[in-house]
Scaffold this motif. Structure first.
Motif, PDB file in Angstrom:
ATOM      1  N   ALA A  38       0.835  -1.203   0.000  1.00 16.43           N
ATOM      2  CA  ALA A  38       0.000   0.000   0.000  1.00 16.43           C
ATOM      3  C   ALA A  38       0.872   1.257   0.000  1.00 16.43           C
ATOM      4  N   GLU A  39       1.964   1.221   0.745  1.00 13.42           N
ATOM      5  CA  GLU A  39       2.863   2.378   0.802  1.00 13.42           C
ATOM      6  C   GLU A  39       3.485   2.626  -0.575  1.00 13.42           C
ATOM      7  N   LEU A  40       3.866   1.543  -1.237  1.00  7.96           N
ATOM      8  CA  LEU A  40       4.452   1.659  -2.581  1.00  7.96           C
ATOM      9  C   LEU A  40       3.401   2.206  -3.562  1.00  7.96           C
ATOM     10  N   LEU A  41       2.174   1.728  -3.448  1.00  3.63           N
ATOM     11  CA  LEU A  41       1.087   2.212  -4.314  1.00  3.63           C
ATOM     12  C   LEU A  41       0.841   3.703  -4.090  1.00  3.63           C
ATOM     13  N   ARG A  42       0.809   4.112  -2.835  1.00  2.00           N
ATOM     14  CA  ARG A  42       0.620   5.540  -2.523  1.00  2.00           C
ATOM     15  C   ARG A  42       1.704   6.377  -3.191  1.00  2.00           C
ATOM     16  N   LEU A  73       1.311   6.241  -7.175  1.00  2.00           N
ATOM     17  CA  LEU A  73       0.184   7.010  -7.705  1.00  2.00           C
ATOM     18  C   LEU A  73       0.379   8.505  -7.475  1.00  2.00           C
ATOM     19  N   THR A  74       0.958   8.868  -6.337  1.00  2.00           N
ATOM     20  CA  THR A  74       1.155  10.291  -6.061  1.00  2.00           C
ATOM     21  C   THR A  74       2.174  10.883  -7.035  1.00  2.00           C
ATOM     22  N   VAL A  75       3.285  10.187  -7.232  1.00  2.00           N
ATOM     23  CA  VAL A  75       4.350  10.715  -8.100  1.00  2.00           C
ATOM     24  C   VAL A  75       4.007  10.547  -9.583  1.00  2.00           C
ATOM     25  N   ARG A 119      -8.229  17.717  -7.597  1.00  2.00           N
ATOM     26  CA  ARG A 119      -8.765  17.310  -8.899  1.00  2.00           C
ATOM     27  C   ARG A 119      -7.911  16.190  -9.502  1.00  2.00           C
ATOM     28  N   ALA A 120      -6.607  16.321  -9.395  1.00  2.00           N
ATOM     29  CA  ALA A 120      -5.710  15.284  -9.928  1.00  2.00           C
ATOM     30  C   ALA A 120      -5.881  13.974  -9.157  1.00  2.00           C
ATOM     31  N   ALA A 121      -6.070  14.082  -7.841  1.00  2.00           N
ATOM     32  CA  ALA A 121      -6.264  12.881  -7.015  1.00  2.00           C
ATOM     33  C   ALA A 121      -7.577  12.189  -7.380  1.00  2.00           C
ATOM     34  N   HIS A 145      -5.608   5.162   1.537  1.00  2.00           N
ATOM     35  CA  HIS A 145      -5.125   6.401   2.143  1.00  2.00           C
ATOM     36  C   HIS A 145      -4.180   7.189   1.234  1.00  2.00           C
ATOM     37  N   LEU A 146      -4.605   7.388  -0.014  1.00  2.00           N
ATOM     38  CA  LEU A 146      -3.834   8.271  -0.888  1.00  2.00           C
ATOM     39  C   LEU A 146      -3.863   9.659  -0.253  1.00  2.00           C
ATOM     40  N   PRO A 147      -2.687  10.259   0.003  1.00  2.00           N
ATOM     41  CA  PRO A 147      -2.657  11.450   0.858  1.00  2.00           C
ATOM     42  C   PRO A 147      -3.566  12.590   0.387  1.00  2.00           C
ATOM     43  N   ASP A 148      -3.561  12.939  -0.911  1.00  2.00           N
ATOM     44  CA  ASP A 148      -4.349  14.091  -1.353  1.00  2.00           C
ATOM     45  C   ASP A 148      -5.851  13.870  -1.151  1.00  2.00           C
ATOM     46  N   LEU A 149      -6.289  12.642  -1.321  1.00  2.00           N
ATOM     47  CA  LEU A 149      -7.717  12.354  -1.128  1.00  2.00           C
ATOM     48  C   LEU A 149      -8.055  12.143   0.348  1.00  2.00           C
ATOM     49  N   ALA A 150      -7.173  11.466   1.069  1.00  2.00           N
ATOM     50  CA  ALA A 150      -7.438  11.164   2.480  1.00  2.00           C
ATOM     51  C   ALA A 150      -7.513  12.444   3.314  1.00  2.00           C
TER      52      ALA A 150
END
Lengths: 214, 214
Positions: free
Chosen positions: A140-144, A147-149, A167-169, B186-191
């Protein structure tokens, strides 16, 4: 982007090549190619195994068996299970290829590229990462981070609005929801839909998200 | 809808009540309430265990231990692991409460209700079903049926367009992507986003999906 492209573009793979004795020469060409094939076979086996039993329960031994190589080969090529996982689920979105001067066209390119990638391989890096992230904090940490970067940062930079990051999220969340329901969970109405129909309905939605009328 | 409501509305629970000797009387009120509490404790423990280790690896014994009851109590109240799972991940969307004559308001109600449900409990029935469906065919089949009947069928019936079912399926995919990235992954921008900001941006999008300009 196909799964094979994602693997080829993995930074870890480039690093691995440099480890060889003085880099590839004509004499070394054959073993180099064989090494590449073995690496790919291990990565494919790793993705299959991680998708099947999750990150925690997939052992290097089981992955080696699946790839029909020695456990020591896996360690030689990839080091730890953590490093192998990182490389197996790594993917790179070809932002430059997808971006045009027309936001609607760019959105359509992104949508088609995402649908193509998932359709090409049920064990694509993104699919395996999403599947494993439901049961592993490490995944999950790797996915976060991915997806963020790979998505949110890039898309946010193209949005001219104060809430660009949110909006991007949301763009990322919609793309993931669509891929997950069509390709991982096989929701019948989405799984059986034509790509053209999905593109026709979803493109204006995603466009209004990233190119809001100010 | 809260998690507790979903549990209260579970059809299996209603069936269980009828099993009693002649239905609840004043004398039987106390044991009836104790039985309800035990059932709820088992359901909560089951959701926690299924979310933690997945459907296949969660045993009735482990769930009983988690709920601090005998294994025989779990079997007495719920029968098989499959039946317990079905009841633990059952939820009901209160469509009648959410629907108004204004499609924009209905969409906003649906969005707020979904966000509230997920925020209220990290192990809500929907969250547990989504988490387990990534690693279990049995759970995925249940999720497909739930989402198709609870979401797609209902939403499609309100859309006046030839592609109503695909639009409804995309609505479901967007809601799931949003919930999964905000509450499960828990994607930071959405969470970290405010509910009001999500509602403000997502409502017009979802509205254009279900009330297309013909």
């Amino acid at each position: 982007m196909t799964c094979a492209d994602a693997v080829t573009n993995a930074p870890g793979q480039a690093a691995q090549r440099k480890v060889g004795p003085g880099g590839p020469t004509e004499d070394a060409a054959l073993p180099e190619r064989k090494g590449e094939r073995t690496r790919r076979r291990i990565l494919t086996a790793a993705r299959r195994k991680f998708a099947e039993v999750g990150y925690e329960r997939a052992t290097i031994r089981a992955i080696a068996t699946e790839a029909d190589v020695d456990k020591s080969s896996v360690i030689q090529y990839f080091g730890s299970k953590q490093d192998l996982f990182r490389e197996a689920v790594h993917w790179q979105i070809p932002h430059d290829e997808l971006t045009t001067s027309d936001p609607g066209q760019t959105v359509e390119n992104r949508l088609r590229s995402m649908l193509d990638t998932w359709a090409a391989d049920p064990d694509s890096p993104m699919a395996v990462l999403l599947r494993t992230s439901m049961t592993s904090d490490e995944a999950a940490e790797l996915l976060r981070r991915h997806l963020t970067v790979q998505v949110t940062d890039h898309i946010a930079a193209t949005i001219d609005a104060p809430d660009a990051r949110l909006r991007a999220a949301l763009f990322s969340a919609i793309m993931m929801g669509l891929a997950a329901q069509r390709y991982l969970l096989h929701l019948p109405d989405l799984a059986e839909a034509e790509v053209e129909d999905i593109v026709r309905i979803a493109t204006p939605l995603l466009r209004s998200l990233i190119a809001p009328e100010m």
